[in-house]
Write a protein that holds these residues in place. Structure first.
Motif, PDB file in Angstrom:
ATOM      1  N   PHE A  62       3.949 -47.982   1.459  1.00 25.98           N
ATOM      2  CA  PHE A  62       2.778 -48.023   2.330  1.00 25.98           C
ATOM      3  C   PHE A  62       1.577 -47.357   1.660  1.00 25.98           C
ATOM      4  CE2 PHE A  62       0.504 -46.367   6.215  1.00 25.98           C
ATOM      5  CZ  PHE A  62       0.114 -47.608   6.708  1.00 25.98           C
ATOM      6  N   LYS A  63       1.809 -46.260   0.953  1.00 26.83           N
ATOM      7  CA  LYS A  63       0.736 -45.574   0.218  1.00 26.83           C
ATOM      8  C   LYS A  63       0.091 -46.511  -0.803  1.00 26.83           C
ATOM      9  CE  LYS A  63       1.721 -41.207  -1.194  1.00 26.83           C
ATOM     10  NZ  LYS A  63       2.577 -40.048  -1.588  1.00 26.83           N
ATOM     11  N   ARG A  64       0.917 -47.279  -1.504  1.00 27.62           N
ATOM     12  CA  ARG A  64       0.386 -48.228  -2.494  1.00 27.62           C
ATOM     13  C   ARG A  64      -0.530 -49.248  -1.831  1.00 27.62           C
ATOM     14  NH1 ARG A  64       5.737 -50.286  -4.682  1.00 27.62           N
ATOM     15  NH2 ARG A  64       4.497 -52.143  -5.112  1.00 27.62           N
ATOM     16  N   VAL A  65      -0.114 -49.742  -0.670  1.00 29.88           N
ATOM     17  CA  VAL A  65      -0.934 -50.726   0.034  1.00 29.88           C
ATOM     18  C   VAL A  65      -2.215 -50.069   0.557  1.00 29.88           C
ATOM     19  CG1 VAL A  65      -1.016 -52.299   2.016  1.00 29.88           C
ATOM     20  CG2 VAL A  65       1.030 -52.205   0.568  1.00 29.88           C
ATOM     21  N   LEU A  66      -2.107 -48.864   1.094  1.00 31.28           N
ATOM     22  CA  LEU A  66      -3.319 -48.164   1.550  1.00 31.28           C
ATOM     23  C   LEU A  66      -4.302 -47.974   0.404  1.00 31.28           C
ATOM     24  CD1 LEU A  66      -1.950 -45.343   3.910  1.00 31.28           C
ATOM     25  CD2 LEU A  66      -3.055 -47.500   4.564  1.00 31.28           C
ATOM     26  N   ASP A  67      -3.804 -47.646  -0.784  1.00 25.88           N
ATOM     27  CA  ASP A  67      -4.673 -47.479  -1.945  1.00 25.88           C
ATOM     28  C   ASP A  67      -5.429 -48.766  -2.271  1.00 25.88           C
ATOM     29  OD1 ASP A  67      -3.869 -44.837  -2.245  1.00 25.88           O
ATOM     30  OD2 ASP A  67      -2.402 -45.286  -3.817  1.00 25.88           O
ATOM     31  N   LEU A  68      -4.763 -49.900  -2.095  1.00 29.86           N
ATOM     32  CA  LEU A  68      -5.382 -51.194  -2.393  1.00 29.86           C
ATOM     33  C   LEU A  68      -6.325 -51.668  -1.294  1.00 29.86           C
ATOM     34  CD1 LEU A  68      -2.215 -52.968  -3.806  1.00 29.86           C
ATOM     35  CD2 LEU A  68      -4.237 -52.311  -5.119  1.00 29.86           C
ATOM     36  N   VAL A  69      -5.976 -51.398  -0.050  1.00 30.87           N
ATOM     37  CA  VAL A  69      -6.705 -51.945   1.091  1.00 30.87           C
ATOM     38  C   VAL A  69      -7.817 -51.013   1.587  1.00 30.87           C
ATOM     39  CG1 VAL A  69      -6.419 -52.668   3.495  1.00 30.87           C
ATOM     40  CG2 VAL A  69      -4.729 -53.335   1.791  1.00 30.87           C
ATOM     41  N   SER A  70      -7.609 -49.708   1.522  1.00 35.47           N
ATOM     42  CA  SER A  70      -8.559 -48.702   2.038  1.00 35.47           C
ATOM     43  C   SER A  70      -8.995 -48.998   3.468  1.00 35.47           C
ATOM     44  CB  SER A  70      -9.791 -48.616   1.131  1.00 35.47           C
ATOM     45  OG  SER A  70      -9.427 -48.248  -0.163  1.00 35.47           O
ATOM     46  N   PRO A  71      -8.046 -48.993   4.411  1.00 29.02           N
ATOM     47  CA  PRO A  71      -8.395 -49.350   5.790  1.00 29.02           C
ATOM     48  C   PRO A  71      -9.242 -48.288   6.488  1.00 29.02           C
ATOM     49  CG  PRO A  71      -6.168 -48.526   5.713  1.00 29.02           C
ATOM     50  CD  PRO A  71      -6.648 -48.609   4.284  1.00 29.02           C
ATOM     51  N   ARG A  72     -10.029 -48.760   7.445  1.00 26.04           N
ATOM     52  CA  ARG A  72     -10.799 -47.849   8.307  1.00 26.04           C
ATOM     53  C   ARG A  72     -10.018 -47.518   9.574  1.00 26.04           C
ATOM     54  NH1 ARG A  72     -15.830 -50.854   9.861  1.00 26.04           N
ATOM     55  NH2 ARG A  72     -14.510 -52.653   9.545  1.00 26.04           N
ATOM     56  N   LEU A  73      -8.989 -48.295   9.847  1.00 26.56           N
ATOM     57  CA  LEU A  73      -8.212 -48.163  11.071  1.00 26.56           C
ATOM     58  C   LEU A  73      -6.835 -48.782  10.833  1.00 26.56           C
ATOM     59  CD1 LEU A  73      -8.176 -47.641  14.204  1.00 26.56           C
ATOM     60  CD2 LEU A  73      -9.012 -49.966  14.449  1.00 26.56           C
ATOM     61  N   VAL A  74      -5.792 -48.179  11.412  1.00 27.06           N
ATOM     62  CA  VAL A  74      -4.433 -48.714  11.303  1.00 27.06           C
ATOM     63  C   VAL A  74      -3.834 -48.794  12.706  1.00 27.06           C
ATOM     64  CG1 VAL A  74      -2.097 -48.283  10.422  1.00 27.06           C
ATOM     65  CG2 VAL A  74      -4.080 -47.811   8.964  1.00 27.06           C
ATOM     66  N   HIS A  75      -3.119 -49.879  12.947  1.00 26.70           N
ATOM     67  CA  HIS A  75      -2.405 -50.055  14.207  1.00 26.70           C
ATOM     68  C   HIS A  75      -0.919 -50.149  13.878  1.00 26.70           C
ATOM     69  CE1 HIS A  75      -1.097 -52.957  17.619  1.00 26.70           C
ATOM     70  NE2 HIS A  75      -0.885 -51.714  17.964  1.00 26.70           N
ATOM     71  N   PHE A  76      -0.110 -49.217  14.393  1.00 30.50           N
ATOM     72  CA  PHE A  76       1.333 -49.240  14.193  1.00 30.50           C
ATOM     73  C   PHE A  76       1.981 -49.897  15.397  1.00 30.50           C
ATOM     74  CE2 PHE A  76       0.106 -45.598  11.535  1.00 30.50           C
ATOM     75  CZ  PHE A  76       0.679 -45.994  10.338  1.00 30.50           C
ATOM     76  N   HIS A  77       2.717 -50.966  15.127  1.00 30.89           N
ATOM     77  CA  HIS A  77       3.377 -51.721  16.180  1.00 30.89           C
ATOM     78  C   HIS A  77       4.751 -52.118  15.670  1.00 30.89           C
ATOM     79  CE1 HIS A  77       3.746 -54.590  19.513  1.00 30.89           C
ATOM     80  NE2 HIS A  77       4.360 -55.360  18.632  1.00 30.89           N
TER      81      HIS A  77
END
Length: 175
Positions: A62-77
């Motif tokens: 997940f950290k790798r994806v966050l590094d690539l995407v740089s989201p402003r908001l995350v929704h956990f479902h």
């Protein structure tokens, strides 16, 4: 799927979905990227379903994806096969997040609030003695999961539930 599709089509957000898939030919943890109806999907191979609340390997992916995407908001479902550790990454990075709770996984090791005999347990707040007696859950496991869930839900921007019933359940167990 519908929520991601609607957000992608009708909002200013560039939507990315982080999910899982099962393929016994791929190594566990393999990350696939593809597009579904204009939505970017990042899927991690999990050949064996793991209902543990902690999953450090998934957090690393997940950290790798966050590094690539740089989201402003995350929704956990529906993260029960991925674990709560991903939420900790959002807290560390100060990324605001929402959580949707639609089953008992945040509160129950067996996910659906039934004991080993099939009897319903969600009519009152769960206690370590109740979970130990009815399902054999160790006190230390009960308290570790409860503490982590309380911390994560307490740091969420918002916790969504599909009904008044689940809102009451969450309030009873995570005031």
């Amino acid at each position: 799927e519908r929520l991601a599709e609607e957000l992608q089509a009708n909002s200013a957000y560039d939507v990315h979905v982080f999910s899982t898939y099962t393929d016994f030919h791929d190594a566990p943890g393999t990350l696939r990227r593809y597009s579904w109806r204009g939505v970017n999907v990042w899927a991690v191979n999990i050949p064996e379903v793991n209902m543990n609340y902690a999953n450090e390997d998934m957090r690393e992916t997940f950290k790798r994806v966050l590094d690539l995407v740089s989201p402003r908001l995350v929704h956990f479902h529906c993260i029960q096969t991925m674990g709560m550790d991903m939420c900790l990454e959002c807290i560390e990075r100060e990324i605001p997040y929402f959580v949707t709770i639609h089953d008992g996984w945040w509160n129950c090791a067996r996910q659906f609030l039934v004991d080993k005999g099939g009897r319903y347990c969600g009519d009152k707040a769960s206690t370590c003695s109740m979970c130990k007696a009815r399902c054999g859950i160790k006190n230390s496991d009960f308290f570790r999961k409860r503490h982590l869930a309380q911390f994560i839900l307490g740091n969420a921007e918002k916790v969504y539930t599909p009904s008044h019933y689940f809102s009451d359940l969450i309030q009873r167990n995570f005031p």
